[in-house]
Design a protein around this motif. Structure first.
Motif, mmCIF file in Angstrom:
data_model
loop_
_atom_site.group_PDB
_atom_site.id
_atom_site.type_symbol
_atom_site.label_atom_id
_atom_site.label_comp_id
_atom_site.label_asym_id
_atom_site.label_seq_id
_atom_site.Cartn_x
_atom_site.Cartn_y
_atom_site.Cartn_z
ATOM 1 N N ASN A 153 18.360 30.202 51.820
ATOM 2 C CA ASN A 153 17.673 29.117 52.508
ATOM 3 C C ASN A 153 17.853 27.786 51.786
ATOM 4 N N VAL A 154 17.547 26.711 52.497
ATOM 5 C CA VAL A 154 17.582 25.371 51.914
ATOM 6 C C VAL A 154 16.536 24.513 52.625
ATOM 7 N N GLU A 155 15.841 23.673 51.868
ATOM 8 C CA GLU A 155 14.920 22.707 52.452
ATOM 9 C C GLU A 155 15.652 21.391 52.664
ATOM 10 N N GLU A 173 22.655 11.613 56.612
ATOM 11 C CA GLU A 173 22.504 11.751 55.173
ATOM 12 C C GLU A 173 21.147 12.397 54.926
ATOM 13 N N LEU A 174 21.080 13.360 54.014
ATOM 14 C CA LEU A 174 19.834 14.088 53.800
ATOM 15 C C LEU A 174 19.733 14.602 52.372
ATOM 16 N N LEU A 175 18.511 14.989 52.022
ATOM 17 C CA LEU A 175 18.252 15.628 50.739
ATOM 18 C C LEU A 175 18.153 17.129 50.967
ATOM 19 N N ALA A 176 18.966 17.901 50.254
ATOM 20 C CA ALA A 176 18.956 19.366 50.351
ATOM 21 C C ALA A 176 18.444 19.936 49.040
ATOM 22 N N ARG A 177 17.495 20.886 49.148
ATOM 23 C CA ARG A 177 16.896 21.457 47.947
ATOM 24 C C ARG A 177 16.802 22.977 48.077
ATOM 25 N N ASN A 178 17.256 23.659 47.035
ATOM 26 C CA ASN A 178 17.097 25.110 46.949
ATOM 27 C C ASN A 178 16.591 25.448 45.559
ATOM 28 N N GLY A 179 15.359 25.929 45.481
ATOM 29 C CA GLY A 179 14.794 26.219 44.168
ATOM 30 C C GLY A 179 14.606 24.948 43.372
ATOM 31 N N ARG A 180 15.121 24.926 42.169
ATOM 32 C CA ARG A 180 14.954 23.776 41.272
ATOM 33 C C ARG A 180 16.058 22.745 41.425
ATOM 34 N N GLU A 181 17.081 23.024 42.244
ATOM 35 C CA GLU A 181 18.224 22.123 42.375
ATOM 36 C C GLU A 181 18.178 21.372 43.697
ATOM 37 N N SER A 182 18.655 20.124 43.671
ATOM 38 C CA SER A 182 18.707 19.333 44.901
ATOM 39 C C SER A 182 19.948 18.431 44.863
ATOM 40 N N GLU A 183 20.369 18.015 46.039
ATOM 41 C CA GLU A 183 21.517 17.116 46.159
ATOM 42 C C GLU A 183 21.421 16.351 47.469
ATOM 43 N N GLN A 220 24.497 30.508 47.967
ATOM 44 C CA GLN A 220 25.026 29.216 48.408
ATOM 45 C C GLN A 220 24.576 28.934 49.839
ATOM 46 N N TYR A 221 24.012 27.768 50.063
ATOM 47 C CA TYR A 221 23.743 27.334 51.433
ATOM 48 C C TYR A 221 24.929 26.510 51.917
ATOM 49 N N LYS A 222 25.158 26.527 53.226
ATOM 50 C CA LYS A 222 26.264 25.777 53.822
ATOM 51 C C LYS A 222 25.765 25.091 55.084
ATOM 52 N N LEU A 223 25.610 23.781 55.022
ATOM 53 C CA LEU A 223 25.056 23.034 56.140
ATOM 54 C C LEU A 223 26.149 22.390 56.978
ATOM 55 N N SER A 224 25.942 22.417 58.276
ATOM 56 C CA SER A 224 26.856 21.762 59.209
ATOM 57 C C SER A 224 26.049 21.315 60.418
#
Length: 228
Positions: free
Chosen positions: A169-171, A212-222, A147-151
């Motif tokens: 990690n997260v892009e 507001e941003l796009l977060a992607r880890n592997g095949r999943e994004s949100e 799990q990534y956790k952005l702040s």
């Protein structure tokens, strides 16, 4: 695409390329038995491709003290590449299997695997410069509870930064700074934010707005909103 360039000089003039292509350069493996992925290397060149691999463990990825350590001791091998060497004739392919032996991780492990051509015979009736282009694949071995956790945090120089306090990690990309729902502007920065690392942002940001941003880890994004 990450690549490394080395040149072997055979006393000058006509360049001869040792070419190849990889079907993927980023892999995600899981912390469980038999977690594996394949990379297919194609040789489009007229010459036979002699290829070897090198495994590097990335310590403290994304941090100022990041270090890439080549793994050479068999007891330290937690990522296996099979085969480690190959001869690929002109126009043919070779499948390399990557398998993780990591178990019980609480934080992802990061590796880089170099696919490195080595010098074979040059079929030429004159002296030549043979250029070898190596490619490097980025490998993530992720824990079961990934799990990534952005702040948002203040970084050096009182700049705003996106911090990742998760264990993988997260892009982040397509970042927008919004003072209000109808008043948004793009933020130029984007990139991969490793566990425990930060992405510093340029610009002026005021309290009360949000990113507001796009977060992607592997095949999943949100898409995420981070309040200022």
């Amino acid at each position: 695409m990450k690549h490394l360039i080395a040149a072997t000089l055979l006393f000058l003039t006509q360049p001869v390329w040792a070419a190849m292509s990889l079907d993927k350069i980023i892999l995600y493996l899981e912390d469980k038995p038999n977690s594996r992925e394949d990379i297919v290397v194609t040789n489009p060149d007229n010459e036979t491709l002699y290829l070897q691999t090198e495994i590097y463990r990335v310590d403290n990825p994304g941090q100022p003290d990041e270090k890439r350590v080549r793994v050479v001791d068999p007891k330290d091998f937690k990522l296996l590449v099979s085969p480690s060497k190959a001869v690929i004739p002109s126009g043919e392919q070779k499948r390399f299997r990557l398998m993780s032996l990591e178990r019980g991780l609480d934080k992802e492990k990061v590796y880089r695997v170099t696919f490195k051509p080595v010098v074979g015979d040059i079929k030429s009736d004159r002296t030549a410069l043979k250029i070898l282009v190596a490619y490097q694949a980025l490998i993530f071995v992720q824990p079961e509870s990934a799990q990534y956790k952005l702040s948002l945090e203040k970084s050096d120089g009182n700049k705003l930064a996106i911090a990742n306090n998760g264990n993988v990690n997260v892009e982040v990309s397509d970042i927008q700074y919004c003072k209000a729902e109808t008043e948004c502007a793009p933020v130029e920065q984007a990139g991969r934010v490793y566990s425990g690392a930060k992405l510093s942002l340029e610009g002026e940001f005021s309290a009360g707005g949000y990113l507001e941003l796009l977060a992607r880890n592997g095949r999943e994004s949100e898409r995420l909103k981070l309040s200022l």
